[in-house]
Design a protein around this motif. Sequence first.
Motif, short mmCIF file in Angstrom:
data_model
loop_
_atom_site.label_atom_id
_atom_site.label_comp_id
_atom_site.label_asym_id
_atom_site.label_seq_id
_atom_site.Cartn_x
_atom_site.Cartn_y
_atom_site.Cartn_z
N MET A 1 0.89 -1.22 -0.07
CA MET A 1 0.13 0.01 -0.12
C MET A 1 0.80 1.44 -0.10
SD MET A 1 -3.24 0.92 2.62
CE MET A 1 -4.60 1.61 1.87
N LEU A 2 0.60 2.05 -0.69
CA LEU A 2 1.33 3.41 -0.82
C LEU A 2 1.05 4.31 0.41
CD1 LEU A 2 0.70 4.43 -4.63
CD2 LEU A 2 2.60 3.26 -3.86
N LYS A 3 2.03 5.08 0.54
CA LYS A 3 1.97 5.95 1.80
C LYS A 3 1.17 7.21 1.06
CE LYS A 3 6.69 5.38 3.82
NZ LYS A 3 7.87 6.03 3.85
N ILE A 4 0.25 7.64 1.94
CA ILE A 4 -0.59 9.03 1.50
C ILE A 4 0.07 10.13 1.99
CG2 ILE A 4 -2.66 9.83 1.70
CD1 ILE A 4 -3.84 7.09 1.86
N VAL A 5 0.51 11.16 1.25
CA VAL A 5 1.23 12.31 1.37
C VAL A 5 0.63 13.37 0.88
CG1 VAL A 5 3.33 13.64 0.98
CG2 VAL A 5 3.48 11.22 1.11
N LYS A 6 0.31 14.57 1.72
CA LYS A 6 -0.42 15.68 1.22
C LYS A 6 0.90 16.75 0.97
CE LYS A 6 -4.85 16.22 3.11
NZ LYS A 6 -5.71 16.76 3.80
N MET A 7 0.69 17.41 -0.13
CA MET A 7 1.80 18.41 -0.42
C MET A 7 1.01 19.60 -0.79
SD MET A 7 4.33 18.33 -3.78
CE MET A 7 4.86 16.58 -3.52
N PHE A 8 1.59 20.96 -0.29
CA PHE A 8 0.99 22.23 -0.38
C PHE A 8 2.17 23.00 -1.10
CE2 PHE A 8 -0.76 20.22 3.42
CZ PHE A 8 -2.32 20.43 2.98
N THR A 9 1.96 23.64 -2.10
CA THR A 9 2.97 24.27 -2.79
C THR A 9 2.81 25.78 -3.04
OG1 THR A 9 2.21 23.78 -5.11
CG2 THR A 9 3.56 22.08 -3.99
N ASP A 10 3.79 26.58 -3.14
CA ASP A 10 3.60 27.74 -3.56
C ASP A 10 4.82 28.50 -4.09
OD1 ASP A 10 1.99 30.00 -4.27
OD2 ASP A 10 2.13 30.99 -2.67
N GLY A 11 4.78 29.32 -5.23
CA GLY A 11 6.04 30.04 -5.71
C GLY A 11 5.97 31.30 -5.54
N SER A 12 6.87 32.20 -5.34
CA SER A 12 6.69 33.88 -5.53
C SER A 12 8.12 34.31 -6.08
CB SER A 12 6.84 34.07 -3.82
OG SER A 12 6.89 35.52 -3.92
N CYS A 13 7.65 35.39 -6.77
CA CYS A 13 8.62 35.91 -7.45
C CYS A 13 8.53 37.67 -7.18
CB CYS A 13 8.57 35.79 -9.01
SG CYS A 13 10.23 35.84 -9.93
N LEU A 14 9.61 38.28 -6.87
CA LEU A 14 9.56 39.78 -6.53
C LEU A 14 10.01 40.63 -8.06
CD1 LEU A 14 11.39 39.53 -2.94
CD2 LEU A 14 8.97 39.31 -3.58
N GLY A 15 9.11 40.90 -8.50
CA GLY A 15 9.38 41.22 -10.18
C GLY A 15 9.23 39.93 -10.95
N ASN A 16 8.78 40.02 -12.18
CA ASN A 16 8.71 38.91 -12.81
C ASN A 16 9.24 39.14 -14.27
OD1 ASN A 16 8.01 36.22 -13.02
ND2 ASN A 16 5.82 36.75 -13.73
N PRO A 17 10.73 38.92 -14.41
CA PRO A 17 11.52 38.23 -13.54
C PRO A 17 12.09 39.00 -12.59
CG PRO A 17 12.63 38.81 -15.66
CD PRO A 17 11.24 39.41 -15.82
N GLY A 18 12.56 38.48 -11.64
CA GLY A 18 13.44 38.85 -10.50
C GLY A 18 13.79 37.88 -9.69
N PRO A 19 14.09 38.10 -8.24
CA PRO A 19 14.46 37.05 -7.28
C PRO A 19 12.95 36.37 -6.95
CG PRO A 19 14.64 39.40 -6.34
CD PRO A 19 14.33 39.51 -7.85
#
Length: 156
Positions: free
Chosen positions: A1-19
């Motif tokens: 049986m597979l392990k059940i994992v929850k994954m929460f994600t987010d990305g951020s950019c200060l300017g686009n492009p930028g850091p």
Amino acid sequence: MLKIVKMFTDGSCLGNPGPGGYAVILRYKFNEKILTAGFYLTTNNRMELMAVISGLEFLKTPCSVKIITDSLYVKKGIIDWMPIWKKKKWKTTNKKNVKNIDLWLRIDNALKNHSVEWLWIKAHIGHLENEKCDIIARKSAKQPSINDYYYEKSKF
């Protein structure tokens, strides 16, 4: 049986492009792991992709993963666009290379090991883990330590 994992994600950019930065919260049973990194020059879409990649690549055994993201770019890219791109050898309908192809290829490879369910949530509506990822991703963007070589190379 597979392990059940929850994954929460987010990305951020200060300017686009930028850091930019990304954050991932992984949950398995009562365990939680946070992954994050900051890049000197990148884009928001690349950071959204890196969040998912980092989470999937962190998992060492096949898992059943529920990925919760506020990025329609990532969700639609995986579910709707990627099957078409793969049939067209990673070309768009205009016969150009898919943008961020390096990261799409990494996601494609990382997905092979897992059973994945996607859940899109609206950003900034008070979802606890999404807000936490947003804060961590922004903090990493303000303290970059990694060069996004592919992004920089693709601009020359």
